[in-house]
Scaffold this motif. Structure first.
Motif, short mmCIF file in Angstrom:
data_model
loop_
_atom_site.label_atom_id
_atom_site.label_comp_id
_atom_site.label_asym_id
_atom_site.label_seq_id
_atom_site.Cartn_x
_atom_site.Cartn_y
_atom_site.Cartn_z
N ARG A 264 65.61 28.45 44.73
CA ARG A 264 66.88 28.89 45.31
C ARG A 264 68.07 28.62 44.37
N ASP A 265 67.78 28.57 43.09
CA ASP A 265 68.83 28.41 42.10
C ASP A 265 69.41 29.79 41.78
N GLN A 266 70.70 29.96 41.98
CA GLN A 266 71.35 31.26 41.86
C GLN A 266 71.16 31.89 40.48
N LYS A 267 71.08 31.07 39.44
CA LYS A 267 70.98 31.66 38.10
C LYS A 267 69.69 32.45 37.92
N TYR A 268 68.66 32.06 38.66
CA TYR A 268 67.40 32.82 38.55
C TYR A 268 67.50 34.14 39.30
N LEU A 269 68.18 34.14 40.42
CA LEU A 269 68.41 35.41 41.11
C LEU A 269 69.29 36.32 40.27
N ASP A 270 70.30 35.75 39.65
CA ASP A 270 71.16 36.54 38.77
C ASP A 270 70.35 37.16 37.64
N GLN A 271 69.45 36.38 37.05
CA GLN A 271 68.64 36.90 35.95
C GLN A 271 67.71 38.00 36.43
N ALA A 272 67.10 37.80 37.58
CA ALA A 272 66.22 38.84 38.13
C ALA A 272 67.00 40.12 38.39
N ASN A 273 68.21 40.00 38.92
CA ASN A 273 69.04 41.19 39.16
C ASN A 273 69.39 41.90 37.86
N LYS A 274 69.67 41.13 36.82
CA LYS A 274 70.00 41.73 35.52
C LYS A 274 68.81 42.50 34.97
N ILE A 275 67.62 41.92 35.08
CA ILE A 275 66.43 42.62 34.59
C ILE A 275 66.17 43.87 35.42
N ALA A 276 66.36 43.76 36.74
CA ALA A 276 66.18 44.93 37.61
C ALA A 276 67.12 46.06 37.19
N HIS A 277 68.34 45.70 36.82
CA HIS A 277 69.31 46.69 36.35
C HIS A 277 68.76 47.42 35.14
N VAL A 278 68.17 46.67 34.20
CA VAL A 278 67.58 47.27 33.01
C VAL A 278 66.46 48.23 33.39
N VAL A 279 65.55 47.74 34.22
CA VAL A 279 64.36 48.50 34.58
C VAL A 279 64.70 49.77 35.35
N LEU A 280 65.70 49.70 36.22
CA LEU A 280 66.03 50.85 37.06
C LEU A 280 67.00 51.82 36.41
N SER A 281 67.44 51.50 35.21
CA SER A 281 68.39 52.41 34.55
C SER A 281 67.89 52.86 33.19
N TYR A 282 66.57 52.82 32.96
CA TYR A 282 66.03 53.36 31.72
C TYR A 282 66.50 54.80 31.56
N ASP A 283 67.09 55.12 30.40
CA ASP A 283 67.61 56.49 30.25
C ASP A 283 66.50 57.51 30.00
N LYS A 284 65.32 57.03 29.67
CA LYS A 284 64.19 57.94 29.44
C LYS A 284 63.10 57.79 30.49
N MET A 285 63.44 57.22 31.63
CA MET A 285 62.43 57.07 32.68
C MET A 285 61.97 58.43 33.18
N PRO A 286 60.65 58.66 33.22
CA PRO A 286 60.15 59.93 33.74
C PRO A 286 60.53 60.13 35.22
N GLU A 287 60.51 61.35 35.66
CA GLU A 287 60.90 61.67 37.03
C GLU A 287 59.98 61.01 38.06
N ASP A 288 58.75 60.71 37.68
CA ASP A 288 57.84 60.12 38.66
C ASP A 288 57.93 58.59 38.71
N HIS A 289 58.86 58.00 37.93
CA HIS A 289 59.16 56.56 37.99
C HIS A 289 58.09 55.66 37.38
N ILE A 290 57.14 56.23 36.64
CA ILE A 290 56.14 55.44 35.95
C ILE A 290 56.54 55.40 34.47
#
Length: 397
Positions: A264-290
């Motif tokens: 429950r340390d906030q810095k780990y949630l912050d880091q997970a959110n930052k990585i999620a941002h990277v993963v969900l905003s790939y500029d070359k992500m295929p339309e099928d999300h794989i």
């Protein structure tokens, strides 16, 4: 973060318009299909067990690749069996899981790899949660001791590999974040805070040294064991040192989500959110999300995909959606779209085909021409875990 949410919603909505995914996703039908395929896998494994080659890893041509209990992937097949028992309640899966978990018992003493976390927590960990077997607990605690023996207090990290001395001095890979869960569990079960301190130090050092300014992750950070200084930051399985290796981002996302759950340390949630941002905003992500195996691979869109990275990401996003209130719906919707795609005939293997594996089109190690665009056992494991998490979350609606 609010602008991030709006951006991801726009991407998801746009992609949904381009390629419709059914709103009537039948998770029970998918589970039934995977159960039938796993039954076939058990027959394949029994027919191909020879000597120390006792567990399935992938396929080459028409042949199943079997590995010993010391292979880093050995815990995933028993883990699948435990999860199938969770998903169906059918006693035969529990019995099978017990049978195949037993095969890994000696690895509790394996101090030669960080991967004992994968190997033992994905097998014995599920087994202990399911049965409460005290022998499983003892084995897991011993495994945690073996893992902890690889810790260097100067670097404040657990060494990942011993087999690459020609390349690195003290390598730490982003994958290693997946093994912190075992240490945190062992700390709670034994009351020994040493396990927790090691996990916290490893995670904190990883945040400091593994991530670029854009929050994408390097694969390998090499350290000096005498001074703790970083020697170099490189890749081993990605396309280039500064490229975004898809599965590496998935390991980080999953690992820091677990760190937040357990501390429950906030810095780990912050880091997970930052990585999620990277993963969900790939500029070359295929339309099928794989994702492609590396998001900077040179021949996109003609590069292999990595269904394993997608499955790990989906499972992590389902859990992260329960911790991140602001991004709950974004993460859940993104995970749903990944799982729905993996459940289509493009990825979910027809029952009876490809030696019983569940998902096609994973990429293991492209630079070494190993396991390219094939089924791989850890893709199947995290796919089942994602299905389990999705089913649990859907019940809460």
């Amino acid at each position: 973060m609010k602008s991030f949410i709006l951006m991801i919603l726009l991407v998801l909505t746009t992609n949904s318009c381009k390629k419709q995914v059914s709103n009537q996703y039948d998770i029970d039908a998918v589970i039934s299909k995977t159960e039938s395929q796993l039954e076939h896998a058990c027959k394949v494994v029994e027919a191909n067990t020879k000597g120390k080659k006792i567990l399935p890893r992938s396929i080459k041509g028409d042949n199943v690749i079997m590995v010993s209990s010391s292979d880093w992937t050995s815990g995933f097949f028993p883990g699948e069996l435990w999860m199938m028992y969770d998903l169906t309640g059918h006693e035969k899966w529990k019995n099978k899981a017990i049978q195949y978990t037993k095969l890994l018992e000696k690895e509790q003493y394996n101090t030669g790899t960080h991967d004992v976390g994968f190997m033992m927590y994905c097998s014995y960990g599920h087994g202990y949660r399911t049965t409460g077997n005290p022998e499983y607990k003892k084995i897991l605690i011993q495994t945690a001791k073996s893992l902890a023996s690889r810790y260097n207090d100067t670097i404040k990290c657990i060494r990942s590999w011993d087999h690459t001395t020609n390349l690195y001095t003290y390598p730490v890979i982003i994958d290693n974040m997946m093994n912190m869960e075992l240490l945190l569990w062992a700390s709670k079960e034994t009351g020994d805070n040493t396990f927790k301190e090691i996990a916290l130090n490893h995670a904190n050092t990883t945040i400091t040294n593994h991530f670029r300014k854009d929050n994408s992750s390097y694969h390998v950070v090499d350290y000096s064991p005498e001074t703790g200084e970083v020697i170099k930051k490189v890749t081993n399985q990605g396309y280039a040192d500064e490229s975004i290796w898809a599965r590496g981002q998935a390991w980080g996302l999953y690992g820091f989500t677990v760190m937040y759950r357990e501390t429950r340390d906030q810095k780990y949630l912050d880091q997970a959110n930052k990585i999620a941002h990277v993963v969900l905003s790939y500029d070359k992500m295929p339309e099928d999300h794989i994702p492609y195996w590396d998001m900077h691979a040179p021949n996109i869109p003609d590069e292999p995909r990595d269904a394993s990275a997608a499955a790990i990401t989906a499972s992590a996003l389902y859990e992260l959606s329960t911790h991140s209130k602001a991004n709950k719906e974004v993460y859940k919707e993104a995970a749903d779209k990944i799982i729905e795609t993996l459940s289509t005939e493009n990825y979910l293997i027809k029952v009876g085909d490809k030696q019983g594996f569940l998902l096609d089109h994973s990429t293991g190690n492209w630079p070494r021409n190993s396991e390219l665009d094939v089924p791989i056992v850890y893709a199947d494991y995290y796919f089942l875990e994602a299905l389990k998490r999705k089913k649990e979350l859907d019940k809460l609606k």
